[in-house]
Design a protein around this motif. Structure first.
Motif, PDB file in Angstrom:
ATOM      1  N   THR A  82       0.843  -1.190   0.000  1.00 16.70           N
ATOM      2  CA  THR A  82       0.000   0.000   0.000  1.00 16.70           C
ATOM      3  C   THR A  82       0.880   1.242   0.000  1.00 16.70           C
ATOM      4  O   THR A  82       2.031   1.202   0.433  1.00 16.70           O
ATOM      5  CB  THR A  82      -0.939   0.042   1.226  1.00 16.70           C
ATOM      6  OG1 THR A  82      -0.152   0.055   2.423  1.00 16.70           O
ATOM      7  CG2 THR A  82      -1.889  -1.141   1.231  1.00 16.70           C
ATOM      8  N   GLY A 100     -10.460   1.878  -3.158  1.00 17.45           N
ATOM      9  CA  GLY A 100      -9.266   2.605  -3.574  1.00 17.45           C
ATOM     10  C   GLY A 100      -8.928   2.451  -5.042  1.00 17.45           C
ATOM     11  O   GLY A 100      -9.786   2.193  -5.873  1.00 17.45           O
ATOM     12  N   TYR A 118      -5.524   3.262  -0.753  1.00 16.76           N
ATOM     13  CA  TYR A 118      -6.892   3.280  -0.230  1.00 16.76           C
ATOM     14  C   TYR A 118      -7.343   4.716  -0.024  1.00 16.76           C
ATOM     15  O   TYR A 118      -6.553   5.576   0.331  1.00 16.76           O
ATOM     16  CB  TYR A 118      -6.993   2.492   1.073  1.00 16.76           C
ATOM     17  CG  TYR A 118      -6.783   1.003   0.870  1.00 16.76           C
ATOM     18  CD1 TYR A 118      -7.716   0.262   0.164  1.00 16.76           C
ATOM     19  CD2 TYR A 118      -5.643   0.377   1.344  1.00 16.76           C
ATOM     20  CE1 TYR A 118      -7.532  -1.091  -0.048  1.00 16.76           C
ATOM     21  CE2 TYR A 118      -5.460  -0.981   1.133  1.00 16.76           C
ATOM     22  CZ  TYR A 118      -6.403  -1.708   0.446  1.00 16.76           C
ATOM     23  OH  TYR A 118      -6.220  -3.056   0.227  1.00 16.76           O
TER      24      TYR A 118
END
Length: 126
Positions: A80, A107, A125
């Motif tokens: 991420t 996301g 996200y």
């Protein structure tokens, strides 16, 4: 009691080269490195709490088929980020090709493959 993922161990052709681009792109660091099973070498790369063990045996074999069709195969790794566009620019600057961009709840994401053909998903996200 909840278990937490600490690390994943997978085989790469060159642990040092893989660790190098991971440190540069993901902001990780090498936690440990040394001799491993079967005359191989392993590098642990990641954060202080989670890492990937990048292993290479003395005589690695090339994959024989798609991981997505192999029971126990590694389909992809996901990371991420807080800035998907900036990380994509850096990934491309390293010579990797990105693709399969998608917006989805909750996301956005894209994928790329490294020199060993391992697929990575990069997610931001909302």
């Amino acid at each position: 009691m909840t278990a937490q993922l600490e690390h994943t161990n997978f085989t790469v052709s060159d642990p040092a080269a893989t660790a190098d681009w991971m440190c540069d792109l993901f902001g990780w660091h090498i936690r440990w490195q040394g001799a491993a099973i079967a005359g191989g070498h392993t590098i642990h790369v990641g954060t202080d709490t989670h890492y990937l063990a990048l292993y290479s045996p003395q005589a690695p074999e090339k994959p024989r088929q798609s991981n997505y069709t192999t029971i126990g195969g590694l389909n992809h790794l996901a990371v991420t980020t807080d800035d998907l566009d900036a990380l994509e620019t850096r990934i491309k600057a390293h010579g990797f090709t990105t693709g399969n961009h998608a917006d989805y709840e909750p996301g956005r994401r894209f994928y790329f493959h490294d020199a060993d053909g391992i697929e990575y998903e990069v997610v931001q996200y909302d």
